[in-house]
Design an enzyme around this catalytic site. Structure first.
Site, PDB file in Angstrom:
ATOM      1  N   PRO A  47     -50.801  48.291  50.314  1.00  0.00           N
ATOM      2  CA  PRO A  47     -50.909  47.381  49.153  1.00  0.00           C
ATOM      3  C   PRO A  47     -50.844  48.263  47.834  1.00  0.00           C
ATOM      4  CG  PRO A  47     -52.655  47.105  50.897  1.00  0.00           C
ATOM      5  CD  PRO A  47     -51.837  48.225  51.154  1.00  0.00           C
ATOM      6  N   GLU A  50     -31.440  54.310  57.383  1.00  0.00           N
ATOM      7  CA  GLU A  50     -31.955  52.662  57.012  1.00  0.00           C
ATOM      8  C   GLU A  50     -31.168  52.197  55.811  1.00  0.00           C
ATOM      9  OE1 GLU A  50     -36.182  52.800  56.527  1.00  0.00           O
ATOM     10  OE2 GLU A  50     -36.285  50.924  55.592  1.00  0.00           O
ATOM     11  N   ARG A  90     -14.611  20.230  47.344  1.00  0.00           N
ATOM     12  CA  ARG A  90     -15.283  19.428  46.614  1.00  0.00           C
ATOM     13  C   ARG A  90     -14.392  19.212  45.313  1.00  0.00           C
ATOM     14  NH1 ARG A  90     -19.898  16.407  45.871  1.00  0.00           N
ATOM     15  NH2 ARG A  90     -20.784  16.505  43.408  1.00  0.00           N
ATOM     16  N   HIS A 119     -21.669  25.758  44.161  1.00  0.00           N
ATOM     17  CA  HIS A 119     -21.942  24.516  44.944  1.00  0.00           C
ATOM     18  C   HIS A 119     -22.623  23.335  44.151  1.00  0.00           C
ATOM     19  CE1 HIS A 119     -21.284  26.975  48.770  1.00  0.00           C
ATOM     20  NE2 HIS A 119     -21.633  25.862  49.580  1.00  0.00           N
ATOM     21  N   GLU A 131     -33.757  50.425  41.730  1.00  0.00           N
ATOM     22  CA  GLU A 131     -34.292  51.347  40.710  1.00  0.00           C
ATOM     23  C   GLU A 131     -34.340  52.689  41.668  1.00  0.00           C
ATOM     24  OE1 GLU A 131     -35.757  48.162  41.131  1.00  0.00           O
ATOM     25  OE2 GLU A 131     -34.615  47.589  39.312  1.00  0.00           O
TER      26      GLU A 131
END
Ligand SMILES: Cc1cc2nc3c(=O)[nH]c(=O)nc-3n(C[C@H](O)[C@H](O)[C@H](O)COP(=O)(O)OP(=O)(O)OC[C@H]3O[C@@H](n4cnc5c(N)ncnc54)[C@H](O)[C@@H]3O)c2cc1C
Length: 379
Positions: free
Chosen positions: A129, A242, A268, A338, A367
């Site tokens: 936390p 990672e 569209r 969209h 950052e």
């Protein structure tokens, strides 16, 4: 542009993995997102087909496919045809390698085969936390006793936090030295190990992200990974992979968001022409197409370097920074092009936009990536 470094074996693997996703994952995506979790059995299904820990040697239940391209293929296909909240890559390629790199033979024998079958699901708990980017600021403590360590603390935002059976927990091991951290393999059912809330997130709705609590948990000494003073070094070394995983995922999601948008603007119409015919649309997509292609070449090169054991922390940071920022730009432009449909959950671009927002935050924020890169440039 033809991507370099992929061979026929990779293509066969991609086909097989895609077929698995189409059969087992695609039909269930929506239900998992509503439930907020992927059923544990999915890990076992993947394990039965050999898709977990593909890099591990056969003795430990893997296929011996150390080449990172196989994981890259899985991450790319997850983004195209799978469910990005199903964190099998975190289990297979982010946490399990800690046991191989830093664990002893007994630990490898004890856990890796069960991880490869999916019976044991892995998670990693660094963030707290009050400490995320600043890992040395963590408060979780482990005190050495005769035959065990006594673990106390709280972790948050932990992926696979509900499904996880074995959690690799980072904790301080020396009150005199804030940088002395150990890594502890904490198992489901250990007295004092409690799960807190499953956290409600902006996106990644199928991912079981949770709080974890450790109250006087007696962790046997055989569950300590490597040297109990060197955890920070182990984490730093592993964060390179990672960040590469994160970069591959961001780029794959960006490629998908781009393709969705390209298709949409070709369908569209407004003011008597296709949205694709407005110069703004053409320039926006041209810019993104150029950036995506350049980023893909860089990421593929990072994968080569990683396979050769030569990917540096700052190159991985560049890959994560550039791809996660690009992913955000692609999704934002995609939603914009969209129109109102882009804001509706029933349109895929909306879900991808929401899922993508975390990429600039987790696995080290943009950052922090800039700090790492700046150190390599300026010292
Ligand atoms: C969906 C999700 C899944 C996650 N999964 C896991 C997991 O499985 N295991 C795990 O351990 N953690 C996990 N995390 C945590 C994640 O890695 C952290 O949230 C992340 O590292 C940022 O830490 P923080 O949240 O404490 O932010 P903080 O460190 O409080 O940062 C707040 C802001 O300050 C900026 N900042 C901080 N330091 C600096 C600095 N030196 N210079 C400039 N700016 C700075 C940050 O970039 C950010 O913008 C997950 C997070 C999310 C959202």
């Amino acid at each position: 542009m033809q991507r370099l470094g992929f061979c026929t074996e990779h293509d066969i693997f991609r086909e097989a993995y895609r077929a698995f996703l189409q059969k087992e994952v695609q039909p269930n995506k929506q239900a998992w997102r509503q439930a907020g979790i992927v059923p544990r059995e999915m890990f076992q299904k993947m394990g039965a087909l050999g898709f977990l820990l593909v890099w591990a040697d056969e003795e430990h239940g893997g296929l011996g496919l150390w080449d990172f391209r196989y994981q890259q293929i899985m991450i790319e296909e997850d983004n195209r045809f799978g469910e990005v909240g199903f964190y099998h890559t975190l289990h297979s390629r982010l946490v399990a390698p800690y046991i191989t790199h830093f664990g002893n033979a007994a630990q490898q024998q004890r856990w890796l085969p069960r991880c490869a079958t999916g019976e044991t699901i892995l998670a990693i708990a660094m963030t707290e936390p009050d400490a995320g980017s600043d890992l040395a600021g963590m408060k979780t403590r482990a005190q050495e006793r005769s035959d065990h360590w006594l673990l106390n603390g709280a972790k948050t935002y932990i992926s696979n936090g509900i499904n996880g059976d074995v959690v690799l927990v980072a904790a301080k091991t020396n009150p005199e030295n804030p940088r002395q951290i150990g890594l502890f393999l904490v198992e489901r059912g250990m007295p004092g190990f409690e799960r807190g809330r499953q956290l409600e997130k902006m996106g990644l709705h199928a991912q079981d992200t949770a709080e974890l609590f450790f109250n006087e948990v007696r962790v046997p000494k055989e569950n300590v990974l490597g040297d109990s003073a060197l955890g920070l070094q182990y984490l730093k070394a592993s964060l390179v992979e990672e960040r590469l995983i994160s970069a591959v995922g961001s780029l794959a999601n960006a490629q998908c968001g781009f393709a969705l948008t390209r298709d949409y603007v070709n369908e569209r119409r407004a003011f008597g022409k296709k949205i694709a015919d407005f110069q703004n649309t053409r320039f926006t997509l041209a810019d993104l197409a150029a950036d995506l292609e350049v980023a893909q070449v860089y990421v593929d090169r990072c994968v080569d370097l990683h396979n050769a054991g030569e990917l540096s922390a700052h190159s991985a940071a560049k890959a994560k920074l550039v791809t996660s920022e690009l992913e955000a730009r692609v999704m934002d432009a995609g939603v914009q092009l969209h129109g109102g449909a882009g804001y509706m959950q029933e349109y895929e671009i909306c879900q991808r936009f929401l899922d993508a927002r975390v990429s600039r935050i987790f696995a080290g924020s943009s950052e922090i990536m800039k700090e790492i890169i700046a150190r390599s440039v300026l010292g």
